[in-house]
Each structure stands twice: as C-alpha cells, then as structure tokens.
Scaffold this motif. Structure first.
Motif, PDB file in Angstrom:
ATOM      1  N   GLY A 158       0.775  -1.228   0.000  1.00  0.00           N
ATOM      2  CA  GLY A 158       0.000   0.000   0.000  1.00  0.00           C
ATOM      3  C   GLY A 158       0.807   1.279   0.000  1.00  0.00           C
ATOM      4  N   SER A 159       0.161   2.306   0.533  1.00  0.00           N
ATOM      5  CA  SER A 159       0.754   3.641   0.555  1.00  0.00           C
ATOM      6  C   SER A 159       0.708   4.189   1.968  1.00  0.00           C
TER       7      SER A 159
ATOM      8  N   ARG B 217       1.537   8.453  -0.622  1.00  0.00           N
ATOM      9  CA  ARG B 217       2.734   8.118  -1.386  1.00  0.00           C
ATOM     10  C   ARG B 217       2.972   6.612  -1.309  1.00  0.00           C
ATOM     11  N   ALA B 218       3.360   6.021  -2.436  1.00  0.00           N
ATOM     12  CA  ALA B 218       3.601   4.575  -2.488  1.00  0.00           C
ATOM     13  C   ALA B 218       4.772   4.188  -1.599  1.00  0.00           C
ATOM     14  N   ARG B 219       4.665   3.025  -0.956  1.00  0.00           N
ATOM     15  CA  ARG B 219       5.752   2.520  -0.108  1.00  0.00           C
ATOM     16  C   ARG B 219       6.782   1.796  -0.987  1.00  0.00           C
TER      17      ARG B 219
ATOM     18  N   VAL C 286       9.751  -0.377   0.583  1.00  0.00           N
ATOM     19  CA  VAL C 286       9.410  -1.739   1.001  1.00  0.00           C
ATOM     20  C   VAL C 286       9.398  -2.663  -0.212  1.00  0.00           C
ATOM     21  N   VAL C 287       8.814  -2.182  -1.300  1.00  0.00           N
ATOM     22  CA  VAL C 287       8.747  -2.976  -2.526  1.00  0.00           C
ATOM     23  C   VAL C 287      10.146  -3.353  -3.006  1.00  0.00           C
ATOM     24  N   GLU C 288      11.019  -2.367  -3.046  1.00  0.00           N
ATOM     25  CA  GLU C 288      12.369  -2.604  -3.581  1.00  0.00           C
ATOM     26  C   GLU C 288      13.139  -3.622  -2.752  1.00  0.00           C
ATOM     27  N   GLU C 289      12.873  -3.667  -1.461  1.00  0.00           N
ATOM     28  CA  GLU C 289      13.546  -4.648  -0.605  1.00  0.00           C
ATOM     29  C   GLU C 289      13.095  -6.073  -0.919  1.00  0.00           C
ATOM     30  N   LEU C 290      11.860  -6.228  -1.403  1.00  0.00           N
ATOM     31  CA  LEU C 290      11.264  -7.557  -1.555  1.00  0.00           C
ATOM     32  C   LEU C 290      11.303  -8.099  -2.987  1.00  0.00           C
ATOM     33  N   LEU C 291      11.808  -7.318  -3.927  1.00  0.00           N
ATOM     34  CA  LEU C 291      11.685  -7.687  -5.337  1.00  0.00           C
ATOM     35  C   LEU C 291      12.334  -9.014  -5.710  1.00  0.00           C
ATOM     36  N   ASP C 292      13.352  -9.439  -4.991  1.00  0.00           N
ATOM     37  CA  ASP C 292      14.076 -10.661  -5.356  1.00  0.00           C
ATOM     38  C   ASP C 292      13.855 -11.801  -4.364  1.00  0.00           C
ATOM     39  N   CYS C 293      12.704 -11.796  -3.695  1.00  0.00           N
ATOM     40  CA  CYS C 293      12.479 -12.756  -2.609  1.00  0.00           C
ATOM     41  C   CYS C 293      11.702 -14.003  -3.027  1.00  0.00           C
ATOM     42  N   ALA C 294      11.368 -14.139  -4.293  1.00  0.00           N
ATOM     43  CA  ALA C 294      10.647 -15.330  -4.766  1.00  0.00           C
ATOM     44  C   ALA C 294      10.817 -15.430  -6.278  1.00  0.00           C
TER      45      ALA C 294
ATOM     46  N   ASP D 226      -1.574   0.345  -4.362  1.00  0.00           N
ATOM     47  CA  ASP D 226      -0.969   1.622  -4.000  1.00  0.00           C
ATOM     48  C   ASP D 226       0.542   1.580  -3.865  1.00  0.00           C
ATOM     49  N   CYS D 227       1.114   0.397  -3.651  1.00  0.00           N
ATOM     50  CA  CYS D 227       2.573   0.351  -3.508  1.00  0.00           C
ATOM     51  C   CYS D 227       3.266   0.561  -4.854  1.00  0.00           C
ATOM     52  N   VAL D 228       2.503   0.430  -5.936  1.00  0.00           N
ATOM     53  CA  VAL D 228       3.040   0.752  -7.263  1.00  0.00           C
ATOM     54  C   VAL D 228       2.910   2.253  -7.492  1.00  0.00           C
TER      55      VAL D 228
END
Length: 649
Positions: free
Chosen positions: A481-482, A607-609, A612-620, A628-630
C-alpha cells in the motif's frame, strides 16, 4: 432448508411467467454496441453474468425503438439491421439457460437523444424530438412530434416487443420514467401541448396507453409487460407523488408489473441513482405509496444492497420485487448468496459511481469491487492451478486480500501477512465516516472470504526480505500500500493535527472549528462528514479546483454536498504553517491568509511505499506488485491488479 430471507427467495408469477425469486437485475447499459447498434458479444456475457448469479430476471438496456427520431446511443431491434435479431436471440438464450427470465427495456430518448454518446459533438447532428417544441438547456433545438410520427413511434414499440418475443425474451420493460420520451409526455414540465396529448393528466397519459396497447396487441395475453415509471419527478414543475399514483392507476390495467423509480436523469441523477450521501432505499416510499393504490405487482429499487433491508421491504408490503443494478455489478452472485443463506458473503456496492463514470468516459464498464465487470469474455471462473504453489501476500488491504482469496481458490497454499492488528488496509479509516462505511465493510467481508478460502492470516507480521526468504515461497505478491503524504510544513505534526487516515482512531480530538488541508477526494469527503456533524469546516486546496481525482459521476454530487453543507472552500491556497489558530496559507497572489480552525485534518494525499517494494523484489521466483505500492491510486486498481496477479501464478 430454512431460508433466512424467505420473502426475497419466494417465487412469483407475473403474467403467465414464473420467476424464481424476488430479486431482479434492473436495466444496465451493456459494454459494447456494434457499429450497427446491435448487442456485441461482450454485452451478451455482461448480462449472462447476472443470470448465473441467481437473479430472477435480467433486463437488457436499452433498445431504442425508433432510430429515425431518436439519435440512438444504444441498441436497435429490427429486421433491417444485419445481425440485430440474432444478437438479441443469443443474449436471451445466454440469460435463460441459467434459469433467469430475459427481458429487454424498450425506450425512446425523445428530446434527450444521444445523451450517452461518448462523442458529445456528434449529438448535434442527431434528431431531438419531444412532445413540445423548445430549446434544451445545452442549446439544442427540440422539435414537436406530429400526430403521424407519434403513431409511428407507438407502432415501433409494438414491433420491437414482437421481435423481442421472437428472439426468446419472455418479458419486456417499457421505459416510462427518468426523463425519456414517455416521461416527457407524462410530465407537465416537458409537455406543453394543447391537443389530445397535453393539458389534463388523462391527456398526458394517452401516449403511454397507446404504446402499451400496441405492445399488448403484439405480444398477446399473459406475456409480462413491465412499465418503468418515476413515482415522482422530484423537481419543481414536474409531477409529484400524488400525480404519480394517478398515473399508475390509469396504466395498471395495461401492465403486469409497475416498476417505480424516481426523478429524471437530467434533473436529479443522484436521486435516480442514490449516491453514498443518501440513505439506502431512499426512494422505496414511492413504490410503497403506489402499491397501496394498485392491484398489480410493484417493483422498487434505488441503492438497495442489504438482504435484510430488502427482505423487510417485501415482508412489510412496500413492494413485491426488489430490483438492483449497481449492487449486482459489485456482486453478481448476490441473489445466489441470499438463496443459500450466505448474506455475510455479499460484497456490497460502494455507490462510488465508478461503473457509471467509466460508461461515460470510455463506453465500457468497470466496477471498483468486481474485476470481472466489463471483462466477462476474459473468463468468469477461477480455474484451479495445474500445480499448487506456496504463495505469500504482503499486505492485508483490499488488493492483498483479493489476491489471497483468488490464489487460495486456485488451490495454492496462501499466507497473508498484515503488519497491523486488523485487515482492511486504508479501508479501516472509512469506518468513522458513515456514508463511506461500506468501504470499511469491504475489508471485513474480504477478510471473511479469505479465511473461508483457507488463507492463513498472520496479523502484526511485517514481511521483510529475511522473512520472505525464510518462508521459501514460490510466489510473492507485494500489496503493502501507501502512506500519508505529510510535507515539511511547520506545525503539521502538532497535537491539533489529525491525519485523515487516522481520523477513525482520533476523532474525539477534532474540535468544532476544523481546517481540512487537501481538497482532493479524501479531503472533500472528510470535510462533508465533519460539516454534517455540525462543525464549521474550512477546506484548503492548492490547486484551483476541488476533487479533480473524483470520477466524472461522483464529482458533481460531491461539489453539491460541499455547497449544501456550507463548507468554506479556499482554492489556490498553499499551506505555509499550522498554528493553534488554524492554517496560515499563501493565496494565489502570494499574500498570507489565516484560515481559522482549532483542529486541522491533513489530507494531502498518499505516497507509495516503494522502499518496502524494492527490498522484496528478489524474494521469490514470481513477484508481483499491486495497488498503492506501485502508485497511489484507487480501490478499483488494487482489486483488479490483485485478482490478476493471483491468476498469473
């Protein structure tokens, strides 16, 4: 089984046709109209979905009976248009094969020809005919119908009804309300004729009678004719309820079902289609009053979506049938859920007007809470995955919940983590604003559906890179989310400031003198709520207009509410600092102005989070970002992206 809503579930016979329950799908414009004005395949699928969902009748809208005098914005049904009869036949069959009765709404726009054309310039080349000559509010000339043309139009209603019956429709609805041609004849506001069609009520009803007589002659006895009328036009110069009752009594011998609506599209859209600012069922009193005076069954509608309320309408003798349009977009399975005692599973319409705004903007349909709407040809069933996977959803807002539900229904093992102690995400903040309470309920309902689908829900659990990698999931859906946008304005973090997202937890802090910083959709709706509570509200917006992010249908209604509730709007004002006395702003000329208020609501956007997204991009192996996170957006976007992210696993 013992039905929880026995009156809603009870069958009814209208004419010689049996209907499986008392829940009808009211007319809704389809999703595609071919160049020849026939029903496209997408519209057939659109109507079929309501039949599959358990509605007793599904009405196709609208078939324009006389294109020569009605610059049509909708369907034609004649033998001259190639594919016309076939398209109606396929649609009737698609509805009937699921146990619903197929009906079609027969209409003529009269002086409002071309109202819903996306190309607004094109309507200037169309024909505008009405009971009386004049000039429309938009400057277009209206020509008075001659006796010869009146006879042609009445005959056209009969011809179309006969073709509809031939195509497999088992009922027709004659549209006599909402400002269309028959209503224009009924209305003293539109009808200023001095011949046999004008003046007295008996004369003004004459055209409706002629139409109904033509239809009955064509379809025969026992074939149900539903007449849609406005119980009252609800504006000065139009007819009132007392006259609406007389109209109903004068027409009842010619119809099998009176469908009582309200108002006109042109002079009361938010009444005909009750907005979130009005109570559910606000128009039911019109049907209830008419039902007391007539012997034929009566249908009611208007913002109805709660089965308990609809049950009471029928049990209390206010109407025999409830009709729904938006509610059956939000949850096409509403009737089936009622019939199977699953009322708690109904996803309720938010009355946000996304569906109708999309219709105006792009001539398609979309629903905030139902991603299938307008896209039925893409598939309406959640198909089990060939190989189940372990799926982690980060975030328990509407997008994350929809993704989790869909993934679980596909057979995946789904874990949903929500960092707070409650599901719903940004929707939690809506519980304190009564006209937006259904948005809060959406989070509650989706949470229940997720649990019922077998989703493992872990509250107060933040998904980090380490957490995700430890779970060793095959798919990760990021729905974090945001967060509120709080600019570095001096004083904005003071004790007298409440962030709009947190209002539901801190509403007792808000005094009777309030400044709302931010005139977008969230700020405007918060301001309306506070003003309705009796507070003095000042609304501050840096741009030169309020609520530019509101959709084209909701925004005019919103602005009227701001005016009606005497909210002091300050556009072109930029907040410089917040003090105990209010907000110091620069106006559009740069001069400082004090906007008074001992409490301040911060509604300056989201504002989008992204961190957090960038930290998780390579986790699966499979990672999807939704909602909203986009980019800070809408419930519509979150639901739609969540649904499809789960289908893509």
């Amino acid at each position: 089984m013992q039905r929880k809503y026995p009156n809603l579930c009870k069958p009814i016979q209208i004419g010689n046709v049996d209907f499986r329950n008392r829940m009808f799908s009211a007319p809704m414009g389809g999703t595609d109209i071919t160049a020849d004005c026939t029903i496209g395949r997408a519209s057939t699928a659109f109507y079929e979905l309501r039949a599959k969902g358990g509605a007793a009748a599904v009405t196709v809208s609208e078939c324009m009976v006389h294109p020569d005098t009605d610059g049509s914005h909708a369907y034609h049904l004649d033998l001259q248009t190639v594919g016309s009869l076939a398209s109606f036949t396929y649609t009737a069959d698609a509805i009937r094969r699921h146990g619903a009765i197929a009906s079609v709404e027969l209409s003529h726009s009269g002086q409002y020809a071309g109202t819903y054309l996306t190309d607004k310039d094109k309507k200037r080349s169309l024909a505008q005919w009405g009971p009386s000559a004049g000039v429309r509010p938009d400057g277009l000339e209206v020509k008075e119908l001659t006796q010869e043309i009146i006879d042609e139009i009445a005959a056209a209603y009969g011809n179309c009804a006969g073709l509809a019956k031939r195509a497999g429709f088992e009922m027709v609805m004659i549209h006599g309300g909402h400002g269309w041609l028959i209503n224009q004849f009924l209305s003293p506001y539109f009808n200023r004729r001095t011949d046999k069609y004008g003046g007295s009520l008996e004369n003004r009803v004459r055209f409706a009678r002629e139409v109904l007589d033509r239809v009955r002659k064509t379809v025969g006895a026992g074939f149900p004719i539903e007449f849609r009328m406005s119980g009252s036009e609800l504006f000065d110069g139009g007819y009132d309820l007392a006259e609406g009752i007389q109209i109903a009594k004068l027409l009842e011998s010619r119809v099998d079902l009176l469908h009582v609506s309200a108002g006109t599209y042109q002079r009361g859209f938010s009444i005909t289609h009750p907005s979130m600012f009005l109570s559910h069922g606000c128009n039911v009193y019109l049907a209830a009053a008419i039902k007391k005076q007539v012997s034929v069954p009566v249908a009611t509608l208007g913002g109805l979506n709660d089965p308990a309320a609809m049950e009471e309408i029928i049990a209390g003798g206010k109407a025999d049938i409830v009709e729904m349009a938006r509610a059956l977009l939000a949850d096409h399975e509403l009737p089936r859920k009622v019939m199977s005692n699953r009322g708690a599973d109904i996803v309720k319409c938010l009355r946000c007007f996304t569906c109708m705004a999309e219709r105006v903007a792009t001539s398609t349909r979309r629903c905030t809470v139902n991603p299938l709407i307008g896209r039925e040809l893409d598939g309406t069933e959640v198909v089990p995955a060939a190989q189940p996977h372990k799926v982690l959803v980060a975030g328990g807002g509407p997008g994350g919940l929809k993704a989790a539900i869909t993934a679980a229904r596909r057979g995946h093992q789904v874990i949903l983590c929500e960092k707070t102690n409650e599901l719903g995400g940004i929707l939690k903040g809506e519980q304190a604003i009564f006209f937006k309470y259904e948005m809060y309920e959406l989070g509650v309902t989706l949470g229940k559906l997720a649990q019922d689908a077998g989703v493992e829900i872990r509250l107060q659990t933040t998904v980090t890179k380490e957490y995700a990698e430890k779970e060793k999931v095959d798919a990760l859906i990021i729905a974090v989310g945001s967060e509120p946008l709080i600019p570095p304005i001096p004083g904005l973090k003071g004790d007298n400031v409440v962030v709009v997202n947190n209002y539901y937890m801190e509403k007792d802090k808000v005094s009777d003198q309030v400044v709302v910083l931010g005139g977008g959709l969230a700020g405007c709706e918060a301001a309306i709520h506070l003003a309705r509570e009796g507070k003095t509200v000042h609304l501050v917006e840096m741009r030169n207009e309020l609520a530019p992010d509101a959709n084209i249908r909701h925004r005019p209604i919103l602005l009227k509410e701001i005016e009606k509730n005497k909210i002091h709007a300050h556009t072109g004002y930029k907040a410089l600092r917040v003090t105990e006395e209010g907000a110091v702003c620069a106006d559009d000329s740069g001069r400082e102005q004090v906007v008074p208020g001992t409490s301040v609501i911060c509604a300056l956007g989201q504002r989008a989070r992204r961190e957090v997204v960038e930290e998780l991009l390579d986790c699966a192996p499979y990672v999807a970002q939704i909602g909203d996170c986009v980019r800070a957006s809408t419930i519509t976007t979150a639901i739609y992206q969540g649904y499809h992210a789960a289908l893509d696993i």
